[in-house]
Scaffold this motif. Structure first.
Motif: not given
Length: 257
Positions: A190-198
């Motif tokens: 979840g953290t990696a996914a949100v950071a990638a979109v950011a």
């Protein structure tokens, strides 16, 4: 790994917990709660997309940026029944009382809102609206990514609050259902996914978005630890507070520069 029924029920629980969508409730237990809390960032992303669409549509119709932003924030409260704002207010009142344990929990459970709670809600809404209004000067793709990331990061804070090892403050309620149900793999994913979109939220500075997400989540983790020390564990109110604090901080970090 959850079985098929737990996965389906977890999706339903995530939608009903984090939105007002009239999804029929299914099985509710700690296994489905773990799935639901793991999926919280994904539900946040969908909610953020809807909010971004509203903001961009209002802007396209000629609404002033601040008006469009205020309507967007109000729509976010409506689509979540205001539960997270209520949790923010209750947690602020509990912490602001300087009491600990059951005494603080009693304050958090009261239906009325004290001065700390009112101030917390007003400040969170004002800052969020001001940050969203600033997106009118950015490309629509960056505005879309910013709202999606901020909304999703807020729900990611709830996922982190439900990680293994974090206890519930009460033997019943939402906190007891979800506390300690999320393992390391959903947290990392979840953290990696949100950071990638950011990375798409700040044009020309792709590094800024992921850093903002990580720092906002770090603040949420510290807040959760502080609340656990004060009241003995997490409650549904603590989840709501983490969501609103993290969403607000993410908005601020993404519109800087």
């Amino acid at each position: 790994m959850p079985d098929g029924s737990a996965l389906t029920a977890g999706v339903r629980l995530a939608v009903t917990t984090f939105t007002v969508l009239p999804v029929r409730a299914g099985r509710v237990d700690r296994a489905t709660a773990g799935v639901a809390m793991s999926l919280a960032p994904a539900v946040g992303a969908l909610l953020g997309a809807a909010l971004a669409g509203a903001f961009l549509t209002l802007g396209g119709l000629g609404a002033p940026a601040l008006v469009a932003a205020a309507v967007t924030v109000a729509l976010g409260a409506l689509l979540t029944r205001g539960l997270h704002l209520d949790g923010l207010a209750d947690t602020a009142d509990g912490l602001g009382s300087y009491r600990t344990g059951p005494a603080a929990l009693d304050i958090m459970k009261k239906p009325d809102v004290g001065p700390f709670g009112v101030a917390a809600i007003v400040l969170a809404l004002l800052v969020q609206a001001a940050a969203i209004a600033a997106l009118a000067a950015r490309p629509w793709t960056a505005a879309l990514a910013t709202v999606v990331v901020a909304t999703s990061a807020g729900r990611l804070a709830a996922t982190w609050a439900c990680r293994r090892g974090v206890p519930a403050a009460r033997p019943d309620g939402l906190g007891a259902l979800v506390a300690g149900t999320v393992g390391p793999l959903p947290l990392a994913a979840g953290t990696a996914a949100v950071a990638a979109v950011a990375a798409a939220a700040v044009p020309g500075r792709g590094w800024q978005g992921p850093i903002v997400v990580v720092m906002a989540i770090a603040v949420a983790v510290v807040l959760t630890r502080h609340v656990v020390r004060r009241v003995g564990g997490i409650t549904g109110d603590v989840l709501g507070a983490g969501i609103e604090v993290t969403t607000t901080l993410t908005y601020v970090g993404l519109v800087l520069g």
